[in-house]
Design an enzyme around this catalytic site. Structure first.
Site, PDB file in Angstrom:
ATOM      1  N   CYS A   4      59.321  35.347 -89.351  1.00 19.26           N
ATOM      2  CA  CYS A   4      59.257  36.359 -90.404  1.00 19.26           C
ATOM      3  C   CYS A   4      57.962  37.162 -90.286  1.00 19.26           C
ATOM      4  O   CYS A   4      56.858  36.611 -90.369  1.00 19.26           O
ATOM      5  CB  CYS A   4      59.350  35.701 -91.771  1.00 19.26           C
ATOM      6  SG  CYS A   4      59.106  36.847 -93.140  1.00 19.26           S
ATOM      7  N   CYS A   7      55.736  36.799 -93.391  1.00 16.40           N
ATOM      8  CA  CYS A   7      55.107  35.476 -93.446  1.00 16.40           C
ATOM      9  C   CYS A   7      53.913  35.427 -92.506  1.00 16.40           C
ATOM     10  O   CYS A   7      52.871  34.857 -92.832  1.00 16.40           O
ATOM     11  CB  CYS A   7      56.110  34.382 -93.093  1.00 16.40           C
ATOM     12  SG  CYS A   7      57.286  33.979 -94.401  1.00 16.40           S
ATOM     13  N   ASP A  30      51.743  50.166 -96.008  1.00 18.98           N
ATOM     14  CA  ASP A  30      52.875  50.274 -95.093  1.00 18.98           C
ATOM     15  C   ASP A  30      52.416  50.974 -93.815  1.00 18.98           C
ATOM     16  O   ASP A  30      51.685  51.974 -93.889  1.00 18.98           O
ATOM     17  CB  ASP A  30      54.009  51.060 -95.761  1.00 18.98           C
ATOM     18  CG  ASP A  30      55.319  50.944 -95.021  1.00 18.98           C
ATOM     19  OD1 ASP A  30      55.412  51.463 -93.883  1.00 18.98           O
ATOM     20  OD2 ASP A  30      56.263  50.348 -95.567  1.00 18.98           O
ATOM     21  N   HIS A  46      58.079  32.454 -98.995  1.00 12.91           N
ATOM     22  CA  HIS A  46      59.176  33.171 -98.343  1.00 12.91           C
ATOM     23  C   HIS A  46      60.435  33.102 -99.200  1.00 12.91           C
ATOM     24  O   HIS A  46      60.955  32.031 -99.483  1.00 12.91           O
ATOM     25  CB  HIS A  46      59.485  32.606 -96.955  1.00 12.91           C
ATOM     26  CG  HIS A  46      60.586  33.368 -96.295  1.00 12.91           C
ATOM     27  ND1 HIS A  46      60.338  34.510 -95.565  1.00 12.91           N
ATOM     28  CD2 HIS A  46      61.930  33.188 -96.296  1.00 12.91           C
ATOM     29  CE1 HIS A  46      61.500  34.992 -95.144  1.00 12.91           C
ATOM     30  NE2 HIS A  46      62.472  34.208 -95.576  1.00 12.91           N
ATOM     31  N   ASN A  96      64.390  46.764-101.982  1.00 12.21           N
ATOM     32  CA  ASN A  96      65.640  46.849-101.237  1.00 12.21           C
ATOM     33  C   ASN A  96      66.160  45.428-101.031  1.00 12.21           C
ATOM     34  O   ASN A  96      65.385  44.544-100.665  1.00 12.21           O
ATOM     35  CB  ASN A  96      65.417  47.494 -99.863  1.00 12.21           C
ATOM     36  CG  ASN A  96      64.887  48.899 -99.961  1.00 12.21           C
ATOM     37  OD1 ASN A  96      65.443  49.738-100.648  1.00 12.21           O
ATOM     38  ND2 ASN A  96      63.786  49.162 -99.281  1.00 12.21           N
ATOM     39  N   GLY A 102      69.423  48.663 -97.928  1.00 11.28           N
ATOM     40  CA  GLY A 102      68.409  49.256 -97.068  1.00 11.28           C
ATOM     41  C   GLY A 102      67.282  48.322 -96.676  1.00 11.28           C
ATOM     42  O   GLY A 102      66.262  48.768 -96.151  1.00 11.28           O
ATOM     43  N   HIS A 107      62.107  39.439 -96.061  1.00  8.39           N
ATOM     44  CA  HIS A 107      61.121  38.727 -96.873  1.00  8.39           C
ATOM     45  C   HIS A 107      60.983  39.622 -98.101  1.00  8.39           C
ATOM     46  O   HIS A 107      60.672  40.805 -97.961  1.00  8.39           O
ATOM     47  CB  HIS A 107      59.793  38.623 -96.116  1.00  8.39           C
ATOM     48  CG  HIS A 107      58.728  37.856 -96.846  1.00  8.39           C
ATOM     49  ND1 HIS A 107      58.215  36.682 -96.351  1.00  8.39           N
ATOM     50  CD2 HIS A 107      58.071  38.096 -98.007  1.00  8.39           C
ATOM     51  CE1 HIS A 107      57.271  36.233 -97.177  1.00  8.39           C
ATOM     52  NE2 HIS A 107      57.171  37.083 -98.195  1.00  8.39           N
ATOM     53  N   HIS A 109      60.037  41.982-100.825  1.00  4.85           N
ATOM     54  CA  HIS A 109      58.873  42.846-100.957  1.00  4.85           C
ATOM     55  C   HIS A 109      59.203  44.016-101.873  1.00  4.85           C
ATOM     56  O   HIS A 109      60.347  44.449-101.959  1.00  4.85           O
ATOM     57  CB  HIS A 109      58.367  43.342 -99.604  1.00  4.85           C
ATOM     58  CG  HIS A 109      59.358  44.098 -98.784  1.00  4.85           C
ATOM     59  ND1 HIS A 109      60.402  43.488 -98.116  1.00  4.85           N
ATOM     60  CD2 HIS A 109      59.469  45.412 -98.516  1.00  4.85           C
ATOM     61  CE1 HIS A 109      61.104  44.394 -97.458  1.00  4.85           C
ATOM     62  NE2 HIS A 109      60.570  45.585 -97.703  1.00  4.85           N
ATOM     63  N   HIS A 111      58.084  47.942-102.749  1.00  7.85           N
ATOM     64  CA  HIS A 111      57.360  49.134-102.322  1.00  7.85           C
ATOM     65  C   HIS A 111      56.725  49.774-103.557  1.00  7.85           C
ATOM     66  O   HIS A 111      57.343  49.834-104.617  1.00  7.85           O
ATOM     67  CB  HIS A 111      58.320  50.168-101.713  1.00  7.85           C
ATOM     68  CG  HIS A 111      58.975  49.725-100.461  1.00  7.85           C
ATOM     69  ND1 HIS A 111      58.532  50.094 -99.211  1.00  7.85           N
ATOM     70  CD2 HIS A 111      60.066  48.939-100.253  1.00  7.85           C
ATOM     71  CE1 HIS A 111      59.325  49.566 -98.288  1.00  7.85           C
ATOM     72  NE2 HIS A 111      60.249  48.857 -98.896  1.00  7.85           N
TER      73      HIS A 111
END
Length: 124
Positions: A4, A7, A30, A46, A96, A102, A107, A109, A111
């Site tokens: 990952c 991770c 990003d 995770h 997402n 998308g 993992h 997350h 945005h």
């Protein structure tokens, strides 16, 4: 998860432009930003998708969301008000989940997007 990407970033095996870290979360820029400010908020635990979260993950999810206003303030994208009360600036959060949602990295997350528009690839 041994393969990952996030991770490995959380374990500091892969470098990232980290802007916040605590015992549960890591936030980094990003590498392919879609907005002037584009941060990724990840749990160190995770979880592949939001659909994998259980009731016991509610405090972690709340911590992720509660961190957003602090990050927005630090990156000068928090909602502010003009003298006449008109709102200015602002940001967008997005999670997402799964291929139709998308998601590209499996993992969990969030945005955080902000800054002057237009943003690349954003319709709303």
């Amino acid at each position: 998860m041994e393969n990952c990407l996030f991770c490995k970033i959380a374990a500091k095996q892969i470098p990232a432009a980290v802007v916040h870290e605590d015992e549960d979360l890591m936030v980094f820029k990003d590498i392919n930003p879609a907005a002037p400010v584009h941060l990724l908020i990840i749990p160190k635990l995770h979880l592949s998708t939001l659909s994998d979260c259980k009731p016991e993950h509610a405090p972690l999810l709340g911590k992720m969301l509660a961190l957003v206003p602090q990050l927005a303030e630090q990156h000068d994208i928090a909602v502010a008000y003009e003298a006449d009360g008109t709102p200015a600036r602002g940001y967008k959060t997005l999670i997402n989940s799964g291929p139709d949602g998308g998601q590209e990295v499996y993992h969990l997350h969030m945005h955080l997007y902000g800054g002057p528009r237009p943003w690349r690839g954003m319709r709303t």
